[in-house]
Design an enzyme around this catalytic site. Structure first.
Site, mmCIF file in Angstrom:
data_model
loop_
_atom_site.group_PDB
_atom_site.id
_atom_site.type_symbol
_atom_site.label_atom_id
_atom_site.label_comp_id
_atom_site.label_asym_id
_atom_site.label_seq_id
_atom_site.Cartn_x
_atom_site.Cartn_y
_atom_site.Cartn_z
ATOM 1 N N GLU A 3 -3.716 -5.102 -2.445
ATOM 2 C CA GLU A 3 -4.587 -6.075 -1.935
ATOM 3 C C GLU A 3 -5.678 -5.941 -0.899
ATOM 4 O OE1 GLU A 3 -3.224 -9.884 -2.825
ATOM 5 O OE2 GLU A 3 -5.129 -9.461 -1.287
ATOM 6 N N GLY A 41 -7.944 -1.788 14.635
ATOM 7 C CA GLY A 41 -6.211 -1.241 15.223
ATOM 8 C C GLY A 41 -5.458 -2.189 14.297
ATOM 9 N N ARG A 57 0.649 -5.023 16.485
ATOM 10 C CA ARG A 57 0.021 -3.654 15.739
ATOM 11 C C ARG A 57 -0.504 -2.860 16.038
ATOM 12 N NH1 ARG A 57 3.345 -4.915 10.166
ATOM 13 N NH2 ARG A 57 2.009 -6.164 10.453
ATOM 14 N N THR A 92 0.830 -1.252 -0.146
ATOM 15 C CA THR A 92 0.282 0.001 0.029
ATOM 16 C C THR A 92 0.273 1.319 0.038
ATOM 17 O OG1 THR A 92 -1.378 -1.614 1.286
ATOM 18 C CG2 THR A 92 -1.607 0.870 1.477
ATOM 19 N N CYS A 115 -2.782 -1.839 9.598
ATOM 20 C CA CYS A 115 -3.496 -1.312 8.308
ATOM 21 C C CYS A 115 -3.818 0.295 8.202
ATOM 22 C CB CYS A 115 -4.263 -2.048 7.301
ATOM 23 S SG CYS A 115 -3.256 -3.581 7.092
HETATM 24 C C1 UGA Z 1 -8.110 -5.072 6.417
HETATM 25 C C2 UGA Z 1 -8.766 -4.132 5.617
HETATM 26 O O1 UGA Z 1 -9.941 -5.561 6.172
HETATM 27 C C3 UGA Z 1 -8.523 -5.995 4.778
HETATM 28 O O2 UGA Z 1 -9.301 -6.004 3.589
HETATM 29 C C4 UGA Z 1 -7.066 -5.267 3.963
HETATM 30 O O3 UGA Z 1 -6.621 -5.711 3.066
HETATM 31 C C5 UGA Z 1 -5.793 -4.771 5.335
HETATM 32 O O4 UGA Z 1 -6.703 -3.580 5.861
HETATM 33 C C6 UGA Z 1 -4.421 -4.292 4.665
HETATM 34 O O5 UGA Z 1 -4.957 -3.230 3.943
HETATM 35 O O6 UGA Z 1 -3.555 -4.854 4.331
HETATM 36 P P1 UGA Z 1 -6.608 -6.087 8.673
HETATM 37 O O7 UGA Z 1 -6.119 -4.859 9.405
HETATM 38 O O8 UGA Z 1 -5.945 -7.183 8.345
HETATM 39 O O9 UGA Z 1 -7.628 -5.881 7.173
HETATM 40 O O10 UGA Z 1 -8.258 -6.358 9.696
HETATM 41 P P2 UGA Z 1 -9.918 -6.358 9.716
HETATM 42 O O11 UGA Z 1 -10.123 -7.317 9.681
HETATM 43 O O12 UGA Z 1 -10.143 -4.905 8.381
HETATM 44 O O13 UGA Z 1 -9.725 -5.426 11.506
HETATM 45 C C7 UGA Z 1 -9.077 -4.373 11.798
HETATM 46 C C8 UGA Z 1 -9.350 -3.897 12.507
HETATM 47 O O14 UGA Z 1 -11.377 -3.100 12.909
HETATM 48 C C9 UGA Z 1 -9.088 -4.790 13.617
HETATM 49 O O15 UGA Z 1 -8.809 -4.108 15.215
HETATM 50 C C10 UGA Z 1 -10.652 -5.195 13.879
HETATM 51 O O16 UGA Z 1 -11.381 -5.842 15.453
HETATM 52 C C11 UGA Z 1 -11.549 -4.178 14.235
HETATM 53 N N1 UGA Z 1 -13.043 -4.467 13.583
HETATM 54 C C12 UGA Z 1 -13.383 -5.111 12.045
HETATM 55 C C13 UGA Z 1 -14.250 -3.860 14.451
HETATM 56 O O17 UGA Z 1 -13.555 -3.321 15.513
HETATM 57 N N2 UGA Z 1 -15.041 -3.951 14.192
HETATM 58 C C14 UGA Z 1 -15.800 -4.717 12.713
HETATM 59 O O18 UGA Z 1 -17.153 -5.248 12.520
HETATM 60 C C15 UGA Z 1 -14.608 -4.792 12.366
#
Ligand code: UGA
Length: 447
Positions: A154, A275, A345, A121, A278
């Site tokens: 991605e 958190g 992280r 990214t 990303c």
């Molecule tokens: C995120 C994006 O979802 C991916 O599509 C993207 O590819 C990725 O970043 C990236 O840029 O590489 P990720 O950070 O692995 O993926 O995890 P997520 O599932 O998006 O969760 C991010 C945060 O949001 C976590 O702390 C999770 O607990 C929180 N979250 C998620 C919530 O608090 N509530 C929700 O309803 C969903």
């Protein structure tokens, strides 16, 4: 096709392994000799469900290779993926050093036409910047080998990365070169048409939409997607605070609004806030990019602010329940920023634990996978062998990460172990009615 993946972090390893599994010959390159030696033995240095098995399978079937020699790997490949880390600098700007190093190596090594794919990214305009670096390096060596740069962002999530690659919601290809776009389409054809073999039956997808666009728009799609997802979470978290005041249940509110197709239920789970590596990095980067053009990102700034507030709200809840924090023992379940990953992280749990310790609490912690103390976690946090040890003599339990094993805990047993029966469910995943029946004072987020 022959592919070179520069970088063996989450994105590099998962992308390389999945593309090898589709039948391509893939060399993953890193300058870290120890890491490459481990990977050659099939040992994956990150925790990601099913990745170990898929690496082992593709190494055994001679499609997936690991090497420290970037020159040879670049020269032997048709397509080179830049999957280097792009961490935030203290001022919020993206550190592009690793991408720059990769572009320099490519410029020095290429000896015939290559497609260079930016998977990392990177700030808007980085595709052109990578081209410039490759050209500069070539010029130094008096060569002018043709190449095209493509942005193919991605969208995988940690914890479900392999599923997200094979069953992605879309593939985005951004380039000004027709030739490069056609080659990329061919590479991703098994995913686009869902023709690869899978044990999942029925297949979750029949076809994956393809978005072909210019380089800049592809780069923007990635930032806009992550910003929007973080906005959804901060939005529901803000609503959850109002729910608490008026006596509504945010989980029902999310169900109710999520059924509207224009809104959608996903990413509307209120909790301790978002958190990971990303969202924080990408939201900060897009603000910086906007600032370069004299724009201010008012919505994104508010999204970040609400997210900070959400972590502080947990401390307020602790103060309401315990009155005095000093001298109390508090148990925290979960350290990783989300379940099914060892990534800590910008994990909400770490901010919460550190603040509780600062306020004088003794904090016991447990995570199913995180066993080494993260460097930003207070030295005073006490690591326990399981959730029951955390509960022993604790006045209050906080569930910070929704690992499946926490949902299945024997709460009758937990109750007997604790000094006081207070629980904050930071992810709204526990059975509130059952906990109340057992005798817990249950506090969720917005319910
Ligand atoms: C995120 C994006 O979802 C991916 O599509 C993207 O590819 C990725 O970043 C990236 O840029 O590489 P990720 O950070 O692995 O993926 O995890 P997520 O599932 O998006 O969760 C991010 C945060 O949001 C976590 O702390 C999770 O607990 C929180 N979250 C998620 C919530 O608090 N509530 C929700 O309803 C969903």
């Amino acid at each position: 096709m022959k592919l070179c993946i520069m970088g063996t972090g989450y994105v590099g390893l998962v992308t390389g392994t999945c593309l090898a599994d589709l039948g391509n010959e893939v060399i993953c390159v890193s300058g870290d000799e120890n890491k490459i030696n481990l990977l050659k033995q099939g040992k994956v240095p990150i925790y990601e469900p099913d990745l170990n098995e898929l690496v082992e399978k593709n190494v055994k079937e001679n499609r997936l290779f690991f090497d420290t020699d970037s020159e040879k790997s670049i020269q032997e490949s048709d397509i080179i993926f830049i999957c280097k880390g792009t961490p935030s600098q203290p001022n919020g700007q993206v550190n592009l050093k690793y991408v720059e190093d990769a572009a320099i190596e490519i410029g020095r090594a290429i000896d015939d036409y290559k497609i260079i794919v930016n998977k990392s990214t990177v700030p808007i305009g980085s595709g052109d910047w990578v081209s410039m670096i490759i050209n500069d390096e070539q010029e130094k060596l008096n060569k002018n080998v043709p190449f095209d740069v493509v942005s193919c962002p991605e969208f995988l999530r940690e914890g479900s990365a392999i599923y997200d690659v094979f069953f992605t919601d879309r593939i985005v290809i951004g380039s000004s070169s027709k030739k490069a776009i056609e080659t990329m389409k061919k590479l991703y054809e098994p995913i686009i048409n869902q023709t690869f073999e899978t044990d999942i039956n029925p297949r979750p997808k029949t076809k994956v939409p393809l978005v072909v666009t210019d380089l800049t728009s592809a780069e923007m799609i990635k930032y806009a997607a992550n910003s929007f997802l973080a906005t959804k979470i901060s939005f529901i978290n803000e609503i959850s605070s109002i729910c608490e005041k008026v006596g509504a249940d945010v989980t029902k509110v999310a169900d109710g609004i999520g059924l509207d197709k224009r809104i959608g239920r996903e990413f509307l789970d209120a909790g301790v806030g978002w958190g990971g590596s990303c969202f924080p990095k990408d939201l900060s980067a897009i603000s910086q990019i906007a600032a370069e053009y004299g724009l201010s990102t008012q919505i994104i700034n508010a999204v970040v602010q609400v997210n900070k507030q959400q972590r502080s709200n947990i401390i307020k809840k602790v103060q309401e329940l315990l009155k005095i924090i000093k001298g109390k023992t508090i148990g925290v379940l979960g350290i990783s920023f989300k379940p099914n990953t060892d990534d800590t992280r910008y994990a909400p749990a770490i901010t919460i634990i550190n603040n509780l310790i600062k306020l004088g609490a003794r904090v016991k912690v447990y995570d199913p996978i995180v066993k080494d103390k993260p460097s930003d976690l207070s030295e005073k946090a006490i690591f326990c062998k399981d959730s029951y040890e955390v509960a022993e003599n604790s006045h209050l339990l906080i569930l910070a990460t929704e690992w499946d094993e926490f949902i299945k805990l024997d709460f009758e047993k937990i109750k007997k172990l604790m000094s006081k029966n207070l629980i904050i469910d930071g992810r709204n995943v526990l059975d509130k009615e059952n906990l109340k029946k057992i005798g817990f004072t249950y506090v969720g987020i917005g319910r």
